[in-house]
Write a protein that holds these residues in place. Structure first.
Motif, short mmCIF file in Angstrom:
data_model
loop_
_atom_site.label_atom_id
_atom_site.label_comp_id
_atom_site.label_asym_id
_atom_site.label_seq_id
_atom_site.Cartn_x
_atom_site.Cartn_y
_atom_site.Cartn_z
N GLY A 44 0.80 -1.22 0.00
CA GLY A 44 0.00 0.00 0.00
C GLY A 44 0.83 1.27 0.00
O GLY A 44 0.29 2.37 0.03
N SER A 45 2.15 1.14 -0.06
CA SER A 45 3.04 2.31 0.03
C SER A 45 3.27 2.99 -1.32
O SER A 45 3.86 4.07 -1.37
N GLY A 46 2.83 2.35 -2.41
CA GLY A 46 3.09 2.89 -3.74
C GLY A 46 4.38 2.39 -4.35
O GLY A 46 4.70 2.73 -5.50
N LEU A 47 5.13 1.58 -3.62
CA LEU A 47 6.40 1.09 -4.15
C LEU A 47 6.20 0.10 -5.30
O LEU A 47 7.01 0.06 -6.23
N SER A 48 5.12 -0.67 -5.28
CA SER A 48 4.82 -1.56 -6.41
C SER A 48 4.53 -0.74 -7.66
O SER A 48 4.94 -1.11 -8.77
N ASP A 49 3.83 0.38 -7.48
CA ASP A 49 3.56 1.27 -8.62
C ASP A 49 4.88 1.80 -9.20
O ASP A 49 5.04 1.89 -10.42
N GLU A 50 5.81 2.13 -8.31
CA GLU A 50 7.11 2.63 -8.75
C GLU A 50 7.89 1.55 -9.50
O GLU A 50 8.52 1.82 -10.52
N PHE A 51 7.83 0.32 -9.00
CA PHE A 51 8.47 -0.80 -9.69
C PHE A 51 7.89 -0.92 -11.11
O PHE A 51 8.63 -1.01 -12.09
N LEU A 52 6.57 -0.89 -11.20
CA LEU A 52 5.90 -1.01 -12.49
C LEU A 52 6.28 0.13 -13.43
O LEU A 52 6.54 -0.10 -14.61
N LYS A 53 6.36 1.33 -12.93
CA LYS A 53 6.75 2.48 -13.75
C LYS A 53 8.15 2.26 -14.33
O LYS A 53 8.40 2.57 -15.50
N ASN A 54 9.03 1.71 -13.54
CA ASN A 54 10.37 1.40 -14.03
C ASN A 54 10.35 0.32 -15.10
O ASN A 54 11.11 0.38 -16.07
N VAL A 55 9.47 -0.67 -14.94
CA VAL A 55 9.34 -1.71 -15.97
C VAL A 55 8.83 -1.07 -17.27
O VAL A 55 9.33 -1.38 -18.36
N GLU A 56 7.87 -0.17 -17.15
CA GLU A 56 7.36 0.52 -18.33
C GLU A 56 8.47 1.29 -19.04
O GLU A 56 8.60 1.23 -20.27
N ASP A 57 9.27 2.02 -18.27
CA ASP A 57 10.38 2.78 -18.86
C ASP A 57 11.38 1.85 -19.54
O ASP A 57 11.88 2.15 -20.63
N LEU A 58 11.67 0.72 -18.91
CA LEU A 58 12.59 -0.26 -19.47
C LEU A 58 12.04 -0.81 -20.79
O LEU A 58 12.78 -0.93 -21.78
N ALA A 59 10.76 -1.12 -20.82
CA ALA A 59 10.13 -1.62 -22.05
C ALA A 59 10.23 -0.58 -23.17
O ALA A 59 10.62 -0.91 -24.30
N LYS A 60 9.91 0.66 -22.85
CA LYS A 60 9.97 1.72 -23.86
C LYS A 60 11.38 1.91 -24.40
O LYS A 60 11.55 2.15 -25.60
N GLU A 61 12.38 1.77 -23.54
CA GLU A 61 13.77 1.87 -23.99
C GLU A 61 14.08 0.80 -25.03
O GLU A 61 14.95 0.98 -25.87
N LYS A 62 13.36 -0.32 -24.95
CA LYS A 62 13.56 -1.43 -25.89
C LYS A 62 12.55 -1.37 -27.05
O LYS A 62 12.42 -2.34 -27.80
N ASN A 63 11.84 -0.23 -27.15
CA ASN A 63 10.80 -0.05 -28.18
C ASN A 63 9.71 -1.12 -28.09
O ASN A 63 9.22 -1.61 -29.10
N ILE A 64 9.35 -1.46 -26.88
CA ILE A 64 8.25 -2.39 -26.61
C ILE A 64 7.17 -1.58 -25.89
O ILE A 64 7.46 -0.91 -24.89
N PHE A 65 5.94 -1.68 -26.39
CA PHE A 65 4.88 -0.82 -25.89
C PHE A 65 3.68 -1.60 -25.36
O PHE A 65 2.55 -1.11 -25.38
N SER A 66 3.94 -2.79 -24.87
CA SER A 66 2.89 -3.62 -24.27
C SER A 66 3.50 -4.40 -23.12
O SER A 66 4.61 -4.93 -23.24
N ILE A 67 2.76 -4.49 -22.02
CA ILE A 67 3.15 -5.32 -20.89
C ILE A 67 2.00 -6.28 -20.63
O ILE A 67 0.84 -5.86 -20.53
N LYS A 68 2.33 -7.56 -20.50
CA LYS A 68 1.33 -8.58 -20.20
C LYS A 68 1.68 -9.23 -18.88
O LYS A 68 2.84 -9.33 -18.50
N ILE A 69 0.63 -9.65 -18.18
CA ILE A 69 0.80 -10.25 -16.86
C ILE A 69 -0.42 -11.13 -16.60
O ILE A 69 -1.48 -10.91 -17.18
N ASP A 70 -0.25 -12.11 -15.74
CA ASP A 70 -1.40 -12.94 -15.36
C ASP A 70 -1.42 -13.12 -13.85
O ASP A 70 -0.40 -12.97 -13.18
N THR A 71 -2.60 -13.44 -13.35
CA THR A 71 -2.74 -13.68 -11.92
C THR A 71 -3.89 -14.65 -11.67
O THR A 71 -4.73 -14.89 -12.54
N HIS A 72 -3.91 -15.20 -10.49
CA HIS A 72 -4.94 -16.15 -10.07
C HIS A 72 -6.30 -15.45 -10.00
O HIS A 72 -6.40 -14.28 -9.61
#
Length: 169
Positions: A103-131
């Motif tokens: 609930g601290s927002g740190l997961s959101d920050e992790f995700l934002k970094n993943v988004e930035d990393l994807a964009k650096e690689k010219n990838i513009f989609s993130i997929k994920i699955d959960t139970h």
């Protein structure tokens, strides 16, 4: 906060975070991350493959996850829906936050970094699955603008809800 690739010396701390997350998931009656999964060996393999990332500050890891830019075989077939895009994508697996900071927002920050990393690689989609029962993760995904796309089946045959987020170019 620093977002970086995990190192072998991080494995103990990553496993502590995963164990706390497993306890939380199981306390909700969810049969996800059972039978010792994800194991120390899985995390070491993620590190070896360059998939394991952490969010840390002052030598303390707060969030961990596996981020792959490789093809995900279990995402080939999707049922009761469809993916938003058929372009290259990144995949997040085994994401967990130190439950003391939920609930601290740190997961959101992790995700934002993943988004930035994807964009650096010219990838513009993130997929994920959960139970299906993991309402906490589903809420996190919805809050972060992931769209529910349908159902996939993982290697052991278990059903998972599949989500995708298309990133701005």
């Amino acid at each position: 906060m620093e977002f970086r690739l995990a190192r072998y010396e991080d494995v103990d701390e990553i496993m502590t975070i995963i164990k706390k997350a497993q306890e939380f998931i199981h306390s909700k009656g969810i049969d996800q991350w059972t039978n010792g999964y994800p194991s120390r060996e899985v995390i070491k393999k993620d590190i070896e493959n360059g998939y394991s990332y952490v969010l840390e500050k002052n030598n303390k890891i707060y969030v961990t996850g596996s981020v792959s830019f490789d093809y995900e075989l279990t995402y080939n077939d999707i049922y009761e829906g469809k993916w938003i895009t058929n372009d290259r994508y990144s995949v997040i697996h085994r994401m967990a936050i130190d439950m003391d900071y939920k609930g601290s927002g740190l997961s959101d920050e992790f995700l934002k970094n993943v988004e930035d990393l994807a964009k650096e690689k010219n990838i513009f989609s993130i997929k994920i699955d959960t139970h299906r029962e993991n309402k906490s993760m589903q809420g996190f995904l919805k809050k972060n603008h992931f769209i529910y796309c349908g159902i996939i089946y993982i290697k052991d045959g278990s059903e998972r809800f599949a989500y995708e987020k298309v990133l701005d170019r």
